[in-house]
Design a protein around this motif. Structure first.
Motif, PDB file in Angstrom:
ATOM      1  N   CYS A 155     -15.860  20.050  11.572  1.00 61.51           N
ATOM      2  CA  CYS A 155     -17.229  20.413  12.725  1.00 61.51           C
ATOM      3  C   CYS A 155     -17.434  21.657  12.479  1.00 61.51           C
ATOM      4  O   CYS A 155     -18.201  22.530  13.534  1.00 61.51           O
ATOM      5  N   SER A 182     -15.102  21.666   3.613  1.00 59.99           N
ATOM      6  CA  SER A 182     -16.046  23.036   3.036  1.00 59.99           C
ATOM      7  C   SER A 182     -14.956  23.989   2.569  1.00 59.99           C
ATOM      8  O   SER A 182     -15.396  24.501   2.144  1.00 59.99           O
ATOM      9  N   GLN A 224     -18.697  23.889  10.652  1.00 56.61           N
ATOM     10  CA  GLN A 224     -18.999  24.023  10.265  1.00 56.61           C
ATOM     11  C   GLN A 224     -20.572  23.560  10.863  1.00 56.61           C
ATOM     12  O   GLN A 224     -21.142  24.122  10.192  1.00 56.61           O
ATOM     13  N   SER A 266     -20.618  13.484   8.746  1.00 54.74           N
ATOM     14  CA  SER A 266     -20.561  14.369   7.231  1.00 54.74           C
ATOM     15  C   SER A 266     -19.551  14.028   6.551  1.00 54.74           C
ATOM     16  O   SER A 266     -19.991  13.179   5.468  1.00 54.74           O
ATOM     17  N   VAL A 313     -22.189  20.990  11.847  1.00 53.92           N
ATOM     18  CA  VAL A 313     -21.735  19.894  10.836  1.00 53.92           C
ATOM     19  C   VAL A 313     -22.590  18.713  12.363  1.00 53.92           C
ATOM     20  O   VAL A 313     -23.301  17.981  12.249  1.00 53.92           O
ATOM     21  N   SER A 314     -22.421  18.897  13.801  1.00 49.64           N
ATOM     22  CA  SER A 314     -22.086  18.087  14.607  1.00 49.64           C
ATOM     23  C   SER A 314     -22.935  18.537  16.305  1.00 49.64           C
ATOM     24  O   SER A 314     -21.955  19.189  16.551  1.00 49.64           O
ATOM     25  N   HIS A 364     -29.190  22.279   7.589  1.00 49.99           N
ATOM     26  CA  HIS A 364     -27.859  23.051   7.809  1.00 49.99           C
ATOM     27  C   HIS A 364     -26.386  22.014   7.528  1.00 49.99           C
ATOM     28  O   HIS A 364     -25.907  22.543   6.615  1.00 49.99           O
ATOM     29  N   LYS A 365     -26.617  20.854   7.733  1.00 48.17           N
ATOM     30  CA  LYS A 365     -25.774  20.079   8.238  1.00 48.17           C
ATOM     31  C   LYS A 365     -25.057  19.951   6.266  1.00 48.17           C
ATOM     32  O   LYS A 365     -24.839  19.640   5.557  1.00 48.17           O
TER      33      LYS A 365
END
Length: 356
Positions: free
Chosen positions: A71, A138, A73, A181, A75-76, A212-213
């Motif tokens: 999270c 990541s 990064q 993810s 992604v939500s 982006h995700k």
């Protein structure tokens, strides 16, 4: 020293009662095959229980929560504190799963596998916490192999405890902001499907957010690579709740319980379980096909037959709860519907096509 492999003794379903089950279902007072999937559900459950008299006992939804380092990064779109807030809500029988579990008379447990929050005893969230959230995969693997194994062992222990109390039918729900993810990566890796076909909006990303995700997850896969062993795939890209649920699914199959599968996140745990022990599908009923894009591909990969298709994408075990009354209907049909002989009705089983 290498980590000892976690093993389960999952037996393929016996064929001993197949013909007796088919005879019983086909000789109910109805045109052959006219109850469709309901007949297949009864047949599968009869094979699991090795009986023409079926029984559902203490059905339970186990709601497992954890947070996710990925999270960090972006992604939500949702704040991470929603995980612990919703866990408290579920423990009080709130939210979608609390509502449907109560409506359909399902027992419910709320399990902390790795939420980044300290729950009090008053919160009634059971403590199976490994750590405060998975790591950001990541950058580094989400879990060590020791942590992943422990989470799976915890899931198995939870199911064993329920089984020893008389439960023979189980479903899992999940709560964890960002958990689409890891589920997307697990799906891509285990089904050999391009990642862009696996990544969706999750809890509300727009088109820019989805791209982006996808970029973040592709970079993570480029960094860590692909593993031949599904356990190491789970440890690297999964989540603490997903690992806990995976262990629970495998233990349920070992104990010959009926497992009702839910949505996208839960199915990622089933994919891992299936990669480890393909026989787990013998004990699995797919409750629904969700509106999360990749879910239909997951189900297709495992050749599943979902009961419902209601455009659900809530998770939490809600699809499994909604499908439960239909499974009850299959059991009642098997146990109580009259046969041609009992009702003194002309036998029509030589006409039509069986669905079994």
């Amino acid at each position: 020293m290498a980590l000892e492999k976690l093993t389960f003794n999952i037996q393929p379903l016996s064929n001993d009662l197949n013909e007796a089950l088919k005879f019983e279902i086909n000789h109910k007072t109805k045109p052959l095959g006219s109850l469709g999937q309901l007949e297949r559900i009864a047949y599968q459950l009869g094979r699991i229980q090795q009986s023409v008299q079926l029984r559902l006992s203490k059905p339970t939804v186990v709601l497992v929560g954890a947070d996710h380092g990925i999270c960090a990064q972006g992604v939500s779109p949702c704040p991470q504190e929603l995980t612990w807030q919703q866990m408290k809500n579920f423990a009080k029988k709130g939210g979608g799963i609390g509502l449907f579990a109560n409506l359909y008379k399902l027992d419910m447990l709320t399990i902390d596998a790795g939420v980044d929050y300290h729950f009090s005893k008053e919160d009634k969230v059971e403590d199976y916490k490994i750590r405060n959230g998975s790591r950001d995969f990541s950058i580094e693997p989400a879990m060590t192999t020791v942590e992943c194994r422990q989470a799976m062992e915890n899931g198995a222990a939870i199911v064993s405890k329920l089984y020893n109390k008389g439960c023979n039918v189980i479903a899992f729900g999940e709560m964890g902001i960002g958990n689409t993810s890891p589920a997307s990566v697990l799906m891509s890796q285990l089904c050999n499907i391009p990642l862009d076909a696996c990544v969706g909006a999750g809890s509300g990303l727009d088109a820019t957010g989805i791209q982006h995700k996808l970029k973040v997850l592709n970079a993570a896969i480029s960094k860590h690579g692909t593993f031949e062993d599904p356990f190491h795939t789970l440890a690297c890209y999964g989540g603490l709740e997903i690992a806990t649920i995976c262990g629970g699914i495998l233990k349920a199959a070992e104990l010959k319980m009926l497992y009702i599968n839910d949505g996208f996140i839960i199915t990622s745990a089933l994919l891992v379980a299936h990669a480890m022990y393909p026989e787990v599908l013998d004990y699995t009923i797919f409750s629904h096909q969700s509106n999360e894009g990749g879910h239909k591909h997951m189900i297709s990969y495992m050749k599943g037959e979902p009961i419902l298709n209601l455009d659900l994408r809530l998770g939490e075990g809600t699809g499994a709860a909604m499908a439960y009354p239909i499974i009850q209907g299959a059991v009642e049909m098997m146990n109580k519907m009259t046969t041609f002989t009992q009702a003194n009705v002309t036998d029509t089983t030589k006409k039509g096509i069986t669905v079994l």
